[in-house]
Scaffold this active site. Structure first.
Site, PDB file in Angstrom:
ATOM      1  CB  THR A   1       4.075   4.003   1.894  1.00  0.00           C
ATOM      2  OG1 THR A   1       3.805   5.218   2.585  1.00  0.00           O
ATOM      3  CG2 THR A   1       4.166   2.856   2.884  1.00  0.00           C
TER       4      THR A   1
ATOM      5  CB  THR B   1       0.130  -8.828  -2.498  1.00  0.00           C
ATOM      6  OG1 THR B   1      -1.119  -9.179  -3.062  1.00  0.00           O
ATOM      7  CG2 THR B   1       0.789  -7.810  -3.432  1.00  0.00           C
ATOM      8  CG  ASP B   2      -2.634 -13.196  -4.384  1.00  0.00           C
ATOM      9  OD1 ASP B   2      -2.836 -11.986  -4.135  1.00  0.00           O
ATOM     10  OD2 ASP B   2      -3.521 -14.068  -4.264  1.00  0.00           O
ATOM     11  CD  GLU B   3      -4.389  -7.329  -5.061  1.00  0.00           C
ATOM     12  OE1 GLU B   3      -4.293  -6.292  -5.717  1.00  0.00           O
ATOM     13  OE2 GLU B   3      -5.230  -7.494  -4.160  1.00  0.00           O
TER      14      GLU B   3
ATOM     15  CE1 TYR C   1      -0.981  -3.251  -1.635  1.00  0.00           C
ATOM     16  CE2 TYR C   1      -2.099  -4.880  -3.015  1.00  0.00           C
ATOM     17  CZ  TYR C   1      -1.349  -4.560  -1.893  1.00  0.00           C
ATOM     18  OH  TYR C   1      -0.962  -5.556  -1.028  1.00  0.00           O
TER      19      TYR C   1
ATOM     20  CE  LYS D   1       3.279  -5.319  -0.853  1.00  0.00           C
ATOM     21  NZ  LYS D   1       3.816  -5.017   0.514  1.00  0.00           N
TER      22      LYS D   1
HETATM   23  P1  NAD Z   1      -2.849  -2.561   6.788  1.00  0.00           P
HETATM   24  O1  NAD Z   1      -3.239  -1.461   5.842  1.00  0.00           O
HETATM   25  O2  NAD Z   1      -3.866  -3.123   7.704  1.00  0.00           O
HETATM   26  O3  NAD Z   1      -1.623  -2.089   7.703  1.00  0.00           O
HETATM   27  C1  NAD Z   1      -0.552  -1.343   7.187  1.00  0.00           C
HETATM   28  C2  NAD Z   1       0.234  -0.793   8.379  1.00  0.00           C
HETATM   29  O4  NAD Z   1       1.362  -0.078   7.854  1.00  0.00           O
HETATM   30  C3  NAD Z   1      -0.554   0.191   9.247  1.00  0.00           C
HETATM   31  O5  NAD Z   1      -0.325  -0.063  10.600  1.00  0.00           O
HETATM   32  C4  NAD Z   1       0.007   1.542   8.836  1.00  0.00           C
HETATM   33  O6  NAD Z   1      -0.050   2.517   9.873  1.00  0.00           O
HETATM   34  C5  NAD Z   1       1.444   1.174   8.501  1.00  0.00           C
HETATM   35  N1  NAD Z   1       2.043   2.131   7.559  1.00  0.00           N
HETATM   36  C6  NAD Z   1       1.517   2.595   6.405  1.00  0.00           C
HETATM   37  N2  NAD Z   1       2.359   3.484   5.836  1.00  0.00           N
HETATM   38  C7  NAD Z   1       3.450   3.559   6.646  1.00  0.00           C
HETATM   39  C8  NAD Z   1       4.671   4.277   6.591  1.00  0.00           C
HETATM   40  N3  NAD Z   1       4.931   5.128   5.585  1.00  0.00           N
HETATM   41  N4  NAD Z   1       5.570   4.105   7.587  1.00  0.00           N
HETATM   42  C9  NAD Z   1       5.314   3.241   8.611  1.00  0.00           C
HETATM   43  N5  NAD Z   1       4.167   2.553   8.729  1.00  0.00           N
HETATM   44  C10 NAD Z   1       3.245   2.703   7.745  1.00  0.00           C
HETATM   45  O7  NAD Z   1      -2.211  -3.677   5.863  1.00  0.00           O
HETATM   46  P2  NAD Z   1      -2.289  -5.264   5.991  1.00  0.00           P
HETATM   47  O8  NAD Z   1      -3.521  -5.733   5.335  1.00  0.00           O
HETATM   48  O9  NAD Z   1      -1.985  -5.635   7.379  1.00  0.00           O
HETATM   49  O10 NAD Z   1      -1.062  -5.668   5.040  1.00  0.00           O
HETATM   50  C11 NAD Z   1       0.267  -5.751   5.565  1.00  0.00           C
HETATM   51  C12 NAD Z   1       1.214  -6.139   4.441  1.00  0.00           C
HETATM   52  O11 NAD Z   1       0.816  -7.399   3.897  1.00  0.00           O
HETATM   53  C13 NAD Z   1       1.238  -5.166   3.281  1.00  0.00           C
HETATM   54  O12 NAD Z   1       2.565  -5.062   2.832  1.00  0.00           O
HETATM   55  C14 NAD Z   1       0.363  -5.826   2.232  1.00  0.00           C
HETATM   56  O13 NAD Z   1       0.771  -5.446   0.928  1.00  0.00           O
HETATM   57  C15 NAD Z   1       0.639  -7.291   2.492  1.00  0.00           C
HETATM   58  N6  NAD Z   1      -0.448  -8.215   2.153  1.00  0.00           N
HETATM   59  C16 NAD Z   1      -1.713  -8.008   2.603  1.00  0.00           C
HETATM   60  C17 NAD Z   1      -2.711  -8.940   2.321  1.00  0.00           C
HETATM   61  C18 NAD Z   1      -4.125  -8.778   2.821  1.00  0.00           C
HETATM   62  O14 NAD Z   1      -4.988  -9.566   2.446  1.00  0.00           O
HETATM   63  N7  NAD Z   1      -4.417  -7.812   3.669  1.00  0.00           N
HETATM   64  C19 NAD Z   1      -2.395 -10.091   1.562  1.00  0.00           C
HETATM   65  C20 NAD Z   1      -1.080 -10.248   1.086  1.00  0.00           C
HETATM   66  C21 NAD Z   1      -0.118  -9.319   1.403  1.00  0.00           C
HETATM   67  O1  DAU Z   2      -4.662 -10.799  -2.767  1.00  0.00           O
HETATM   68  C1  DAU Z   2      -4.001 -10.135  -1.731  1.00  0.00           C
HETATM   69  C2  DAU Z   2      -4.570  -8.742  -1.565  1.00  0.00           C
HETATM   70  O2  DAU Z   2      -5.858  -8.902  -0.990  1.00  0.00           O
HETATM   71  C3  DAU Z   2      -3.705  -7.840  -0.707  1.00  0.00           C
HETATM   72  O3  DAU Z   2      -2.477  -7.632  -1.335  1.00  0.00           O
HETATM   73  C4  DAU Z   2      -4.385  -6.488  -0.457  1.00  0.00           C
HETATM   74  O4  DAU Z   2      -3.617  -5.706   0.449  1.00  0.00           O
HETATM   75  C5  DAU Z   2      -5.753  -6.763   0.154  1.00  0.00           C
HETATM   76  O5  DAU Z   2      -6.439  -5.535   0.304  1.00  0.00           O
HETATM   77  C6  DAU Z   2      -6.560  -7.710  -0.740  1.00  0.00           C
HETATM   78  O6  DAU Z   2      -6.910  -7.065  -1.982  1.00  0.00           O
HETATM   79  P1  DAU Z   2      -8.358  -7.252  -2.661  1.00  0.00           P
HETATM   80  O7  DAU Z   2      -8.603  -6.089  -3.537  1.00  0.00           O
HETATM   81  O8  DAU Z   2      -8.512  -8.604  -3.241  1.00  0.00           O
HETATM   82  O9  DAU Z   2      -9.291  -7.185  -1.309  1.00  0.00           O
HETATM   83  P2  DAU Z   2     -10.654  -6.419  -1.006  1.00  0.00           P
HETATM   84  O10 DAU Z   2     -11.118  -6.896   0.322  1.00  0.00           O
HETATM   85  O11 DAU Z   2     -10.555  -4.952  -1.228  1.00  0.00           O
HETATM   86  O12 DAU Z   2     -11.638  -6.998  -2.111  1.00  0.00           O
HETATM   87  C7  DAU Z   2     -11.877  -8.398  -2.223  1.00  0.00           C
HETATM   88  C8  DAU Z   2     -12.802  -8.622  -3.396  1.00  0.00           C
HETATM   89  O13 DAU Z   2     -14.098  -8.069  -3.063  1.00  0.00           O
HETATM   90  C9  DAU Z   2     -12.370  -7.889  -4.666  1.00  0.00           C
HETATM   91  O14 DAU Z   2     -12.692  -8.694  -5.785  1.00  0.00           O
HETATM   92  C10 DAU Z   2     -13.213  -6.630  -4.679  1.00  0.00           C
HETATM   93  C11 DAU Z   2     -14.497  -7.047  -3.991  1.00  0.00           C
HETATM   94  N1  DAU Z   2     -15.205  -5.992  -3.211  1.00  0.00           N
HETATM   95  C12 DAU Z   2     -14.482  -5.293  -2.301  1.00  0.00           C
HETATM   96  C13 DAU Z   2     -15.086  -4.311  -1.531  1.00  0.00           C
HETATM   97  C14 DAU Z   2     -14.297  -3.500  -0.538  1.00  0.00           C
HETATM   98  C15 DAU Z   2     -16.559  -5.801  -3.379  1.00  0.00           C
HETATM   99  O15 DAU Z   2     -17.216  -6.472  -4.196  1.00  0.00           O
HETATM  100  N2  DAU Z   2     -17.170  -4.830  -2.606  1.00  0.00           N
HETATM  101  C16 DAU Z   2     -16.488  -4.067  -1.720  1.00  0.00           C
HETATM  102  O16 DAU Z   2     -17.109  -3.161  -1.085  1.00  0.00           O
END
Ligand code: NAD
Ligand code: DAU
Length: 360
Positions: free
Chosen positions: A102, A136-138, A162, A166
């Site tokens: 994806t 993402t910052d990751e 992941y 990205k």
């Molecule tokens: P999410 O997992 O909540 O949503 C992802 C969406 O993409 C879903 O609606 C899913 O159905 C759709 N999707 C997945 N695979 C697909 C495919 N093959 N074709 C079409 N649709 C598809 O994700 P999110 O947390 O909303 O993140 C959105 C974007 O922002 C991502 O690119 C992620 O890397 C980036 N991002 C997320 C965070 C965060 O903290 N959540 C931070 C920085 C960047």
């Molecule tokens: O930094 C941006 C990223 O933030 C995005 O690119 C990703 O899509 C988003 O999922 C998020 O990634 P993280 O791994 O930082 O988020 P998560 O909420 O999974 O975890 C946040 C922190 O908490 C991480 O250090 C792991 C920890 N954690 C997470 C879960 C789910 C726990 O300690 N316990 C948990 O059960």
């Protein structure tokens, strides 16, 4: 009227972005949302906008070239806002292939279809087109505990499948910009929180578990640091980069809000205690006794922190929502959307949770 093609608009950030855009521009824009509706996509997130004349939903996989090029053939797309991705680090550690599929191949399809639709016969691209790649910052890896920030010039050093996927997608966008002068921007954002976030991520998982008197799993020593940004501020940043960002540039987006995971868990517990009325039987569940330290995430990045200086200087964006306010808004939203939480935690979520946290 500008037409936006939003990918992944049924997910967490995508749905918040669509709400933000309709609140801001109302009838002055058109949005086409293409989403495959994986476990993370939920049309309930968009029920308030679904009957708008200027909103269309297309269920399709971004890896499906025919489906995506058909959207470009049938519509004059001005801006692509590319959110669709597999987004959860823990899932990527267990099952990396779908992340490559994806996040890398899907992005290649999106870029190729946009390029084919936007390029002019004599070279160059139609005026006013832009592809905004949401990243993402990751991709920058991990920072030392005692200081430093991620800048747009920081080297890429992804650690999880992941973040590697990205990073690869960012490189593809950069390659299109360098090779074809393809009109794009990349935004690299820190951790988002807010309404509609799926409870596999730390903040909604902790809120939901605490309200149900379930253990609160904290990985490792709980001292990993993330830089939390309220999702609406991220939506605003994306809109502003589309409008004002210089083509071919990358902008880092962050909350100026670094917190250790254990601090986040404690703030949620304290805020729930403040917000729950004494008459609510769940209030008695919400105690620090629920905190359970569990096995650390493999390859767990220690610290993320963004310096959003460039986006402030060039675009005029800065984070607006203080964490204290944002977490209250988030908890209030989850209080008001108990059915949403019940729906997304039934079925497959239970299997995911058992497999992921079985040892804790
Ligand atoms: P999410 O997992 O909540 O949503 C992802 C969406 O993409 C879903 O609606 C899913 O159905 C759709 N999707 C997945 N695979 C697909 C495919 N093959 N074709 C079409 N649709 C598809 O994700 P999110 O947390 O909303 O993140 C959105 C974007 O922002 C991502 O690119 C992620 O890397 C980036 N991002 C997320 C965070 C965060 O903290 N959540 C931070 C920085 C960047
Ligand atoms: O930094 C941006 C990223 O933030 C995005 O690119 C990703 O899509 C988003 O999922 C998020 O990634 P993280 O791994 O930082 O988020 P998560 O909420 O999974 O975890 C946040 C922190 O908490 C991480 O250090 C792991 C920890 N954690 C997470 C879960 C789910 C726990 O300690 N316990 C948990 O059960």
């Amino acid at each position: 009227m500008k037409t936006y093609l939003v990918t992944g608009g049924a997910g967490f950030i995508g749905s918040n972005f669509i709400h933000y855009m309709f609140e801001k521009y109302d009838k002055d824009i058109r949005i086409i949302n293409v989403d495959a509706l994986t476990y993370a996509g939920n049309l309930e997130n968009l029920k308030e906008v679904s009957s708008r004349d200027n909103y269309t939903f297309v269920k399709a996989d971004i890896c499906d070239k025919d489906a995506i090029s058909k959207i470009f053939e049938e519509n004059d797309i001005d801006h692509v806002v590319h959110f669709a991705a597999e987004s959860h680090v823990d899932r990527s550690i267990r099952n990396p292939e779908v992340f490559v599929q994806t996040n890398v191949l899907g992005t290649a399809v999106m870029l190729n279809c946009a390029k084919a639709s936007w390029e002019l016969e004599g070279g160059g691209f139609k005026e006013g087109k832009k592809f905004l790649h949401v990243s993402t910052d990751e991709v920058y890896g991990s920072l030392p505990e005692d200081g430093g920030y991620f800048y747009e010039t920081s080297p890429y050093e992804p650690h999880s499948p992941y973040s590697a996927s990205k990073a690869s997608s960012d490189m593809l966008v950069k390659a299109y910009m360098d090779t074809y002068k393809f009109p794009a921007n990349i935004t690299n954002c820190s951790n988002n929180y807010g309404p509609y976030q799926f409870p596999e991520k730390l903040i909604p998982l902790i809120i939901n578990n605490a309200l149900n008197g379930k253990k609160l799993p904290v990985y490792g020593d709980g001292k990993n640091v993330r830089d939390w940004l309220y999702v609406r501020d991220h939506a605003k940043a994306i809109d502003m980069v589309i409008q004002k960002g210089r083509l071919f540039e990358t902008y880092n987006v962050g909350g100026h809000n670094e917190k250790q995971n254990i601090e986040i868990v404690n703030i949620i517990l304290e805020t729930l205690q403040e917000m729950l009325p004494d008459s609510d039987p769940r209030k008695a569940n919400v105690t620090k006794d629920l905190i359970t330290y569990v096995e650390d995430r493999k390859g767990h990045d220690r610290r993320y922190a963004i310096a959003p200086d460039k986006i402030k200087a060039e675009v005029g964006w800065e984070p607006e929502t203080m964490f204290k306010e944002g977490i209250r808004l988030t908890i209030k939203w989850y209080f008001e959307h108990e059915d949403w939480m019940k729906n997304v935690t039934s079925g497959d979520y239970q299997n995911y949770y058992r497999t992921m946290y079985e040892a804790s």
